[in-house]
Scaffold this motif. Structure first.
Motif, PDB file in Angstrom:
ATOM      1  N   LEU A   1       0.837  -1.205   0.000  1.00  0.00           N
ATOM      2  CA  LEU A   1       0.000   0.000   0.000  1.00  0.00           C
ATOM      3  C   LEU A   1       0.869   1.250   0.000  1.00  0.00           C
ATOM      4  O   LEU A   1       0.644   2.180  -0.780  1.00  0.00           O
ATOM      5  N   GLY A   2       1.882   1.274   0.875  1.00  0.00           N
ATOM      6  CA  GLY A   2       2.749   2.448   0.956  1.00  0.00           C
ATOM      7  C   GLY A   2       3.471   2.687  -0.357  1.00  0.00           C
ATOM      8  O   GLY A   2       3.567   3.823  -0.834  1.00  0.00           O
ATOM      9  N   TYR A   3       3.944   1.598  -0.965  1.00  0.00           N
ATOM     10  CA  TYR A   3       4.681   1.712  -2.226  1.00  0.00           C
ATOM     11  C   TYR A   3       3.790   2.312  -3.313  1.00  0.00           C
ATOM     12  O   TYR A   3       4.179   3.258  -4.002  1.00  0.00           O
TER      13      TYR A   3
ATOM     14  N   ALA B   1       1.045   4.031  -2.913  1.00  0.00           N
ATOM     15  CA  ALA B   1       0.652   5.401  -2.558  1.00  0.00           C
ATOM     16  C   ALA B   1       1.764   6.385  -2.903  1.00  0.00           C
ATOM     17  O   ALA B   1       1.498   7.497  -3.363  1.00  0.00           O
ATOM     18  N   LEU B   2       3.037   5.973  -2.699  1.00  0.00           N
ATOM     19  CA  LEU B   2       4.143   6.878  -3.017  1.00  0.00           C
ATOM     20  C   LEU B   2       4.224   7.126  -4.524  1.00  0.00           C
ATOM     21  O   LEU B   2       4.425   8.260  -4.968  1.00  0.00           O
TER      22      LEU B   2
ATOM     23  N   ALA C   1       1.614   9.603  -5.473  1.00  0.00           N
ATOM     24  CA  ALA C   1       1.661  10.944  -4.897  1.00  0.00           C
ATOM     25  C   ALA C   1       2.601  11.877  -5.643  1.00  0.00           C
ATOM     26  O   ALA C   1       2.528  13.088  -5.474  1.00  0.00           O
ATOM     27  N   ILE C   2       3.513  11.329  -6.440  1.00  0.00           N
ATOM     28  CA  ILE C   2       4.554  12.167  -7.040  1.00  0.00           C
ATOM     29  C   ILE C   2       4.288  12.357  -8.527  1.00  0.00           C
ATOM     30  O   ILE C   2       4.010  11.389  -9.241  1.00  0.00           O
TER      31      ILE C   2
ATOM     32  N   THR D   1      11.479  11.252 -10.572  1.00  0.00           N
ATOM     33  CA  THR D   1      11.562  11.372  -9.113  1.00  0.00           C
ATOM     34  C   THR D   1      10.815  10.223  -8.457  1.00  0.00           C
ATOM     35  O   THR D   1      11.320   9.586  -7.523  1.00  0.00           O
TER      36      THR D   1
ATOM     37  N   ASN E   1      12.773   7.030  -8.673  1.00  0.00           N
ATOM     38  CA  ASN E   1      13.901   7.011  -7.739  1.00  0.00           C
ATOM     39  C   ASN E   1      13.451   6.742  -6.315  1.00  0.00           C
ATOM     40  O   ASN E   1      13.982   5.875  -5.623  1.00  0.00           O
ATOM     41  N   LEU E   2      12.434   7.521  -5.887  1.00  0.00           N
ATOM     42  CA  LEU E   2      12.010   7.420  -4.486  1.00  0.00           C
ATOM     43  C   LEU E   2      11.424   6.051  -4.200  1.00  0.00           C
ATOM     44  O   LEU E   2      11.734   5.425  -3.182  1.00  0.00           O
TER      45      LEU E   2
ATOM     46  N   LEU F   1      11.604  11.111   2.280  1.00  0.00           N
ATOM     47  CA  LEU F   1      10.865  10.627   1.103  1.00  0.00           C
ATOM     48  C   LEU F   1       9.757  11.589   0.712  1.00  0.00           C
ATOM     49  O   LEU F   1       9.489  11.805  -0.463  1.00  0.00           O
TER      50      LEU F   1
ATOM     51  N   LEU G   1       6.371  16.898  -1.040  1.00  0.00           N
ATOM     52  CA  LEU G   1       4.963  16.667  -1.369  1.00  0.00           C
ATOM     53  C   LEU G   1       4.037  17.574  -0.581  1.00  0.00           C
ATOM     54  O   LEU G   1       4.246  17.815   0.603  1.00  0.00           O
TER      55      LEU G   1
ATOM     56  N   LEU H   1       0.584  10.351   3.874  1.00  0.00           N
ATOM     57  CA  LEU H   1       1.439   9.405   3.163  1.00  0.00           C
ATOM     58  C   LEU H   1       2.621   9.010   4.043  1.00  0.00           C
ATOM     59  O   LEU H   1       3.004   7.842   4.102  1.00  0.00           O
TER      60      LEU H   1
ATOM     61  N   LEU I   1       1.651   6.347   6.368  1.00  0.00           N
ATOM     62  CA  LEU I   1       1.461   5.077   5.664  1.00  0.00           C
ATOM     63  C   LEU I   1       2.812   4.437   5.334  1.00  0.00           C
ATOM     64  O   LEU I   1       2.966   3.218   5.374  1.00  0.00           O
ATOM     65  N   LEU I   2       3.811   5.275   5.024  1.00  0.00           N
ATOM     66  CA  LEU I   2       5.116   4.738   4.662  1.00  0.00           C
ATOM     67  C   LEU I   2       5.905   4.307   5.886  1.00  0.00           C
ATOM     68  O   LEU I   2       6.604   3.296   5.874  1.00  0.00           O
TER      69      LEU I   2
ATOM     70  N   PRO J   1       4.657   0.838   8.691  1.00  0.00           N
ATOM     71  CA  PRO J   1       5.110  -0.543   8.483  1.00  0.00           C
ATOM     72  C   PRO J   1       6.583  -0.730   8.828  1.00  0.00           C
ATOM     73  O   PRO J   1       6.978  -1.784   9.333  1.00  0.00           O
TER      74      PRO J   1
ATOM     75  N   VAL K   1      17.470   9.893  -1.030  1.00  0.00           N
ATOM     76  CA  VAL K   1      16.144  10.352  -1.467  1.00  0.00           C
ATOM     77  C   VAL K   1      16.030  11.861  -1.320  1.00  0.00           C
ATOM     78  O   VAL K   1      15.339  12.515  -2.095  1.00  0.00           O
TER      79      VAL K   1
ATOM     80  N   VAL L   1      17.358  13.380  -4.383  1.00  0.00           N
ATOM     81  CA  VAL L   1      16.377  13.284  -5.474  1.00  0.00           C
ATOM     82  C   VAL L   1      15.323  14.372  -5.334  1.00  0.00           C
ATOM     83  O   VAL L   1      14.939  15.025  -6.301  1.00  0.00           O
TER      84      VAL L   1
END
Lengths: 241, 218
Positions: free
Chosen positions: A138-140, A142-143, A146-147, A152, A155-156, B148, B152, B158, B161-162, B165, B212, B215
């Motif tokens: 989910l986090g992956y 969502a990231l 979001a961008i 970018t 990369n992130l 990260l 944003l 977010l 959420l990141l 976990p 990051v 970046v």
């Protein structure tokens, strides 16, 4: 002629366009045969009754759910090291499939657990680590969402995938300290003489093959879509000039 | 480096820095739990290590986006990135400042809140010890999450959420260490595992965070 040739989006599109139908057809064939064989032509287990047949969905989905993350990790590394866009897009395409497979595993597991363990859910190490894997997916995703800038984002998410892999493995072993297991050990492994009984084993292998083909086909289709989206937005940007 | 550390700590402590906000949040979470589960002291003291750990984790999470957000907005972060100090060092210093202004107060406040949850006095030692060993990892992992999401808008949700976990192993080892310590069981393995996570995070994650961040600043 090397594998890296397909890092070129044009080559990748033409090659993957040729092989996708084969993978899709193979997936349909193996899943159909595996499931039909498993559901209608094998006997009920003497202890578990017909609930044993959930393994034809549960085990292949779990296998894909874990290996999809590994595939994303490899694709992320290729992106970080060699900067091939196709690789980053393949990782992006694999994540939603991973989510769905994790969900299938958790739901079929719950459906099986209710009659067998008497509970839909238990805080068992295996179940818990799958739930955590689900959160990582989910986090992956969502990231990625979001961008705006695709490079970018690639990369992130790649770095997140690497760091996340380490922590996912840590969590997998951490939960062992925290709870006693209810789930049985591995049903399938390469170094065992005999796995599950043969009657269940053969249709299960068919079903696993089908799921693997399905995963490859879906990742290829997803990657092709992403490449085309990237192209379309590049064309639009050029037109706006 | 020490100048940067002092600056970050000073900024956090002064008005508008949000120091104390996470402490207040920690207090409220711990006070709310008895309202949720009932005032029975036996039950509360049994789940107290877990409540304190989850509360500390959430309070830590609350202050994460402050690590980089303000410096990113006013351009300080760009200056820091071009400064002779390597970005990895900047990131480590910022984690340290976050730990001093958030983690350490939480550790010191935990025994006081433990009283509210009916903890015995010999349990305080284990709570403080496990939090002291575990919260640095929370700060360092959180810095990675903050790096990260720094560019944003609406990165806050977010971020949780990141990061949450990633907190799972630390939480498991930390809370388990406190629980087993209170129960008088052997904790050697758990303590080395918790320390392992903390030190490995401190040693390795700043590189990922700096990567990051680069970046995001490009």
């Amino acid at each position: 002629m090397s594998l890296w040739e397909y890092a070129n989006p044009v080559k990748f599109l033409s090659f993957s366009g040729k092989i996708v139908p084969w993978f899709a057809a193979g997936a349909a064939f193996f899943i159909a045969v595996g499931l039909y064989w498993g559901y209608f032509l094998t006997p009920d287990d003497y202890k578990q009754g017909s609930t044993v047949k959930i393994i034809y969905l549960h085990v292949p989905a779990a296998l894909i759910a874990i290996n999809a993350w590994f595939m994303m990790l490899v694709a992320s590394l290729i992106w970080l090291i060699r900067r091939h866009h196709v690789s980053a897009l393949a990782a992006k395409a694999a994540a939603p499939i991973g989510i769905v497979m994790t969900l299938i595993t958790l739901i079929t597991g719950a459906l099986w657990g209710q009659p067998m363990w008497g509970t839909w859910w238990a805080w068992d190490p295996r179940l818990t680590s799958f739930l955590i894997l689900f959160l990582f997916y989910l986090g992956y995703v969502a990231l990625w969402a979001a961008i705006d800038n695709p490079d970018t984002a690639a990369n992130l998410t790649s770095v997140l995938c690497m760091v996340g892999s380490v922590f996912a493995v840590l969590s997998r072993y951490a939960v062992l300290f925290w709870s006693q297991g209810l789930h049985q050990g591995a049903s399938l492994s390469l170094d065992k003489e005999k796995n599950v009984a043969d009657v269940f084993y053969q249709p299960l292998l068919m079903s696993i093959t089908g799921f693997v083909l399905l995963f490859v086909a879906l990742v290829l289709i997803g990657t092709r879509t992403e490449i085309r989206i990237r192209r379309a937005s590049a064309l639009l940007a050029r037109e706006r000039g | 480096m020490s100048a940067l550390l002092l600056r970050d700590i000073r900024l956090a402590m002064r008005a508008g820095g949000g120091f104390g906000l996470s402490l207040a949040f920690f207090l409220i979470v711990v006070v709310l739990v008895p309202f949720g589960v009932g005032p029975e002291m036996g039950l509360l003291s049994k789940i107290a290590p877990g409540i304190l750990w989850v509360g500390a984790l959430l309070a830590c999470l609350l202050s994460l986006d402050r690590i980089f957000a303000l410096d990113f907005e006013d351009g300080t972060l760009d200056l820091l990135a071009t400064a002779p100090l390597p970005l990895e060092a900047v990131v480590s210093v910022k984690s340290l400042a976050h730990w001093i202004t958030t983690g350490l107060p939480l550790v010191l406040a935990a025994p006081v809140l433990g009283v509210l949850l009916g903890l015995q006095s010999d349990a305080f030692y284990w709570i403080v010890l496990s939090l002291l060993l575990g919260t640095p990892a929370l700060s360092v992992i959180g810095t990675f999450g903050a790096a990260l999401t720094v560019g944003l808008k609406r990165g806050g949700l977010l971020l949780s959420l990141l990061v949450l976990p990633l907190y799972v192993p630390t939480l498991i080892f930390g809370a388990e260490l406190a629980r087993r310590g209170i129960a008088g069981m052997d904790v050697g393995t758990l303590m080395s595992l918790l320390l392992g996570i903390t030190f490995a995070s401190i040693a390795l994650l700043p590189f990922a965070s700096a990567a990051v961040l680069k970046v995001n600043l490009r």
